[in-house]
Design a protein around this motif. Structure first.
Motif, PDB file in Angstrom:
ATOM      1  N   ASP A  71     -72.749 -46.774 -35.278  1.00 54.13           N
ATOM      2  CA  ASP A  71     -71.786 -46.828 -36.060  1.00 54.13           C
ATOM      3  C   ASP A  71     -70.399 -46.692 -34.719  1.00 54.13           C
ATOM      4  OD1 ASP A  71     -72.195 -47.771 -38.942  1.00 54.13           O
ATOM      5  OD2 ASP A  71     -71.144 -45.301 -39.432  1.00 54.13           O
ATOM      6  N   GLY A  72     -70.542 -47.088 -33.215  1.00 54.44           N
ATOM      7  CA  GLY A  72     -69.757 -47.186 -32.370  1.00 54.44           C
ATOM      8  C   GLY A  72     -69.506 -45.779 -31.005  1.00 54.44           C
ATOM      9  N   ARG A  73     -70.623 -45.134 -32.173  1.00 57.48           N
ATOM     10  CA  ARG A  73     -70.900 -43.695 -30.840  1.00 57.48           C
ATOM     11  C   ARG A  73     -71.671 -43.706 -30.525  1.00 57.48           C
ATOM     12  NH1 ARG A  73     -70.545 -38.100 -33.747  1.00 57.48           N
ATOM     13  NH2 ARG A  73     -68.052 -38.361 -33.539  1.00 57.48           N
ATOM     14  N   ASP A  74     -71.647 -43.852 -28.543  1.00 56.08           N
ATOM     15  CA  ASP A  74     -73.005 -43.649 -28.362  1.00 56.08           C
ATOM     16  C   ASP A  74     -74.014 -42.378 -27.675  1.00 56.08           C
ATOM     17  OD1 ASP A  74     -74.457 -44.480 -26.072  1.00 56.08           O
ATOM     18  OD2 ASP A  74     -73.426 -44.714 -23.936  1.00 56.08           O
ATOM     19  N   VAL A  75     -74.881 -43.220 -28.626  1.00 57.54           N
ATOM     20  CA  VAL A  75     -76.183 -41.857 -28.121  1.00 57.54           C
ATOM     21  C   VAL A  75     -76.435 -41.038 -27.216  1.00 57.54           C
ATOM     22  CG1 VAL A  75     -76.969 -42.803 -29.950  1.00 57.54           C
ATOM     23  CG2 VAL A  75     -77.897 -43.046 -28.558  1.00 57.54           C
ATOM     24  N   TYR A  76     -76.047 -42.113 -25.933  1.00 54.39           N
ATOM     25  CA  TYR A  76     -76.696 -41.558 -24.188  1.00 54.39           C
ATOM     26  C   TYR A  76     -74.832 -40.670 -23.654  1.00 54.39           C
ATOM     27  CZ  TYR A  76     -81.144 -43.622 -24.408  1.00 54.39           C
ATOM     28  OH  TYR A  76     -82.583 -43.751 -24.510  1.00 54.39           O
ATOM     29  N   ALA A  77     -74.130 -40.439 -24.851  1.00 53.03           N
ATOM     30  CA  ALA A  77     -73.099 -40.083 -24.003  1.00 53.03           C
ATOM     31  C   ALA A  77     -73.290 -39.055 -23.234  1.00 53.03           C
ATOM     32  CB  ALA A  77     -71.753 -40.134 -24.927  1.00 53.03           C
ATOM     33  N   ALA A  78     -72.300 -38.453 -22.839  1.00 58.03           N
ATOM     34  CA  ALA A  78     -72.800 -36.679 -22.034  1.00 58.03           C
ATOM     35  C   ALA A  78     -71.744 -35.764 -23.539  1.00 58.03           C
ATOM     36  CB  ALA A  78     -71.409 -36.539 -21.039  1.00 58.03           C
ATOM     37  N   GLY A  79     -72.560 -34.627 -23.914  1.00 56.99           N
ATOM     38  CA  GLY A  79     -72.631 -34.507 -25.089  1.00 56.99           C
ATOM     39  C   GLY A  79     -73.243 -34.412 -25.826  1.00 56.99           C
ATOM     40  N   GLN A  80     -73.979 -35.628 -26.184  1.00 57.47           N
ATOM     41  CA  GLN A  80     -74.079 -36.195 -27.359  1.00 57.47           C
ATOM     42  C   GLN A  80     -76.119 -35.489 -27.234  1.00 57.47           C
ATOM     43  OE1 GLN A  80     -73.892 -37.838 -29.917  1.00 57.47           O
ATOM     44  NE2 GLN A  80     -71.269 -37.514 -29.300  1.00 57.47           N
ATOM     45  N   ARG A  81     -75.490 -34.330 -28.314  1.00 59.46           N
ATOM     46  CA  ARG A  81     -76.749 -33.714 -28.065  1.00 59.46           C
ATOM     47  C   ARG A  81     -78.835 -34.945 -29.239  1.00 59.46           C
ATOM     48  NH1 ARG A  81     -76.531 -29.140 -31.650  1.00 59.46           N
ATOM     49  NH2 ARG A  81     -76.425 -30.625 -33.384  1.00 59.46           N
ATOM     50  N   LEU A  82     -79.859 -34.592 -27.802  1.00 56.58           N
ATOM     51  CA  LEU A  82     -80.787 -35.172 -28.419  1.00 56.58           C
ATOM     52  C   LEU A  82     -81.930 -34.666 -29.814  1.00 56.58           C
ATOM     53  CD1 LEU A  82     -83.171 -36.587 -27.770  1.00 56.58           C
ATOM     54  CD2 LEU A  82     -84.299 -35.275 -27.005  1.00 56.58           C
ATOM     55  N   THR A  83     -80.947 -33.486 -30.602  1.00 57.90           N
ATOM     56  CA  THR A  83     -81.184 -33.358 -31.826  1.00 57.90           C
ATOM     57  C   THR A  83     -80.692 -34.006 -33.280  1.00 57.90           C
ATOM     58  OG1 THR A  83     -80.019 -31.904 -32.369  1.00 57.90           O
ATOM     59  CG2 THR A  83     -82.383 -31.204 -31.215  1.00 57.90           C
ATOM     60  N   GLU A  84     -79.555 -34.504 -32.655  1.00 55.38           N
ATOM     61  CA  GLU A  84     -78.249 -34.928 -33.541  1.00 55.38           C
ATOM     62  C   GLU A  84     -78.876 -36.866 -33.738  1.00 55.38           C
ATOM     63  OE1 GLU A  84     -75.762 -36.418 -36.227  1.00 55.38           O
ATOM     64  OE2 GLU A  84     -76.954 -34.147 -35.673  1.00 55.38           O
ATOM     65  N   ALA A  85     -79.367 -37.301 -32.379  1.00 52.61           N
ATOM     66  CA  ALA A  85     -79.791 -38.783 -32.100  1.00 52.61           C
ATOM     67  C   ALA A  85     -81.664 -38.837 -32.749  1.00 52.61           C
ATOM     68  CB  ALA A  85     -80.299 -39.106 -30.801  1.00 52.61           C
ATOM     69  N   ARG A  86     -82.220 -38.189 -33.168  1.00 50.60           N
ATOM     70  CA  ARG A  86     -83.089 -37.516 -33.919  1.00 50.60           C
ATOM     71  C   ARG A  86     -83.023 -37.946 -35.277  1.00 50.60           C
ATOM     72  NH1 ARG A  86     -87.143 -36.573 -29.789  1.00 50.60           N
ATOM     73  NH2 ARG A  86     -86.504 -37.614 -28.494  1.00 50.60           N
ATOM     74  N   ARG A  87     -81.942 -36.838 -35.391  1.00 50.67           N
ATOM     75  CA  ARG A  87     -81.713 -36.621 -36.676  1.00 50.67           C
ATOM     76  C   ARG A  87     -81.076 -38.556 -37.282  1.00 50.67           C
ATOM     77  NH1 ARG A  87     -78.293 -35.954 -40.708  1.00 50.67           N
ATOM     78  NH2 ARG A  87     -76.495 -37.112 -38.851  1.00 50.67           N
ATOM     79  N   THR A  88     -80.009 -38.531 -37.034  1.00 54.15           N
ATOM     80  CA  THR A  88     -79.404 -39.674 -37.785  1.00 54.15           C
ATOM     81  C   THR A  88     -80.317 -40.779 -37.084  1.00 54.15           C
ATOM     82  OG1 THR A  88     -77.597 -38.810 -36.288  1.00 54.15           O
ATOM     83  CG2 THR A  88     -77.176 -41.479 -37.046  1.00 54.15           C
ATOM     84  N   ILE A  89     -81.155 -41.277 -36.513  1.00 54.85           N
ATOM     85  CA  ILE A  89     -82.252 -42.237 -35.900  1.00 54.85           C
ATOM     86  C   ILE A  89     -83.682 -41.842 -35.949  1.00 54.85           C
ATOM     87  CG2 ILE A  89     -83.127 -44.029 -34.125  1.00 54.85           C
ATOM     88  CD1 ILE A  89     -79.591 -43.768 -32.577  1.00 54.85           C
ATOM     89  N   GLY A  90     -83.926 -42.411 -37.200  1.00 51.68           N
ATOM     90  CA  GLY A  90     -85.796 -42.097 -37.440  1.00 51.68           C
ATOM     91  C   GLY A  90     -86.273 -42.488 -36.947  1.00 51.68           C
ATOM     92  N   MET A  91     -87.941 -42.134 -37.146  1.00 51.24           N
ATOM     93  CA  MET A  91     -88.943 -42.528 -35.815  1.00 51.24           C
ATOM     94  C   MET A  91     -90.329 -42.698 -37.556  1.00 51.24           C
ATOM     95  SD  MET A  91     -89.815 -44.800 -33.603  1.00 51.24           S
ATOM     96  CE  MET A  91     -90.525 -45.179 -31.774  1.00 51.24           C
TER      97      MET A  91
END
Length: 269
Positions: A80-100
């Motif tokens: 939704d327009g937010r870069d998951v690799y941007a500075a300050g983006q937490r890894l845990t938040e990426a994993r919560r938002t994008i499941g596997m």
């Protein structure tokens, strides 16, 4: 009882965009400037022969690629327009938002079915009381098509389930943290036809509320479950790239590139 959406999550998933993704393992380049939009609330299938970078691309989408010591990448992944690799983006938040969901079912074998479903809550800092947790377990197992089969044995080990049931348990576990996107890496490759059919039904049922990206080598499966397809190819030791992508019916009936037609019709790969 259906739990209310977690604030900030959408009922129809999120638009996932990869922009100019290149990837390396050491000096070996495996993907070259891959761009792809995966629409919200739709199923996108990644197809192509082995070794063309599909699974690497999938793992880049939720920051698993960076866990490999020799791995590196360039480009952006936007939810939704937010870069998951941007500075300050937490890894845990990426994993919560994008499941596997992985190729081989990987429930925690000694942990109960109930505790498997709720295991991600602690990692995401989500606290629920007993009744809310019970409702969450029932909801997620129902969405994964497993509730009726296990509701009387929720305290038994997840490892005691059949392979197809274990895979659906892994889907339920992923859903419990309310992801916007669910990635699936050949989720049916180790399953029998009956289990495969049930997983495919689950994928279609979930598509209205979560964005799904699936890697599959099964062309019939891609045709059955996906709304759009992206065909990856790595030719003559070149890095993987997308040859073409578009709505699934068009990709299978009237692809624009003859290499796509050759692949979906089984002439190579």
């Amino acid at each position: 009882m259906t739990l209310p959406p977690v604030p900030g999550t959408g009922a129809t998933g999120a638009t996932l965009q990869a922009r100019r993704i290149s990837a390396w393992f050491g000096d070996h380049k495996v993907l070259d400037r891959v761009s792809l939009t995966m629409p919200a609330g739709r199923v996108t299938a990644l197809i192509g022969p082995s070794g063309c970078g599909k699974s690497t691309f999938l793992r880049i989408l939720n920051r698993m690629h960076e866990l490999v010591p020799t791995a590196s990448l360039a480009g952006e992944v936007l939810v939704d327009g937010r870069d998951v690799y941007a500075a300050g983006q937490r890894l845990t938040e990426a994993r919560r938002t994008i499941g596997m969901v992985f190729q081989k079912p990987n429930p925690f074998p000694a942990m109960s079915i109930y505790d498997n479903v709720t295991s991600g809550l602690k990692l995401t800092g989500t606290r629920l009381n007993g009744d809310a947790k019970d409702d969450l377990v029932e909801e997620c197992l129902t969405k994964a098509g497993l509730w009726r089969e296990v509701r009387d044995r929720l305290r038994q080990p997840g490892g005691a389930l059949s392979g197809g049931q274990q895979q659906r348990l892994c889907i339920a576990r992923s859903l419990a943290v309310r992801p916007k996107v669910l990635l699936m890496d050949e989720p049916c490759s180790a399953l029998d036809p009956t289990s495969t059919r049930r997983i495919e039904e689950t994928i279609r049922e979930l598509a209205h509320e979560v964005t799904i990206v699936i890697v599959t080598h099964n062309m019939q499966q891609a045709a059955r479950v996906s709304d759009s397809c992206a065909f990856f190819l790595a030719e003559q030791n070149t890095p993987g790239a997308i040859v073409e992508h578009g709505p699934t019916p068009a990709m299978f009936s009237a692809p624009s590139d003859p290499r796509t037609a050759d692949y979906v019709e089984g002439r190579f790969g």
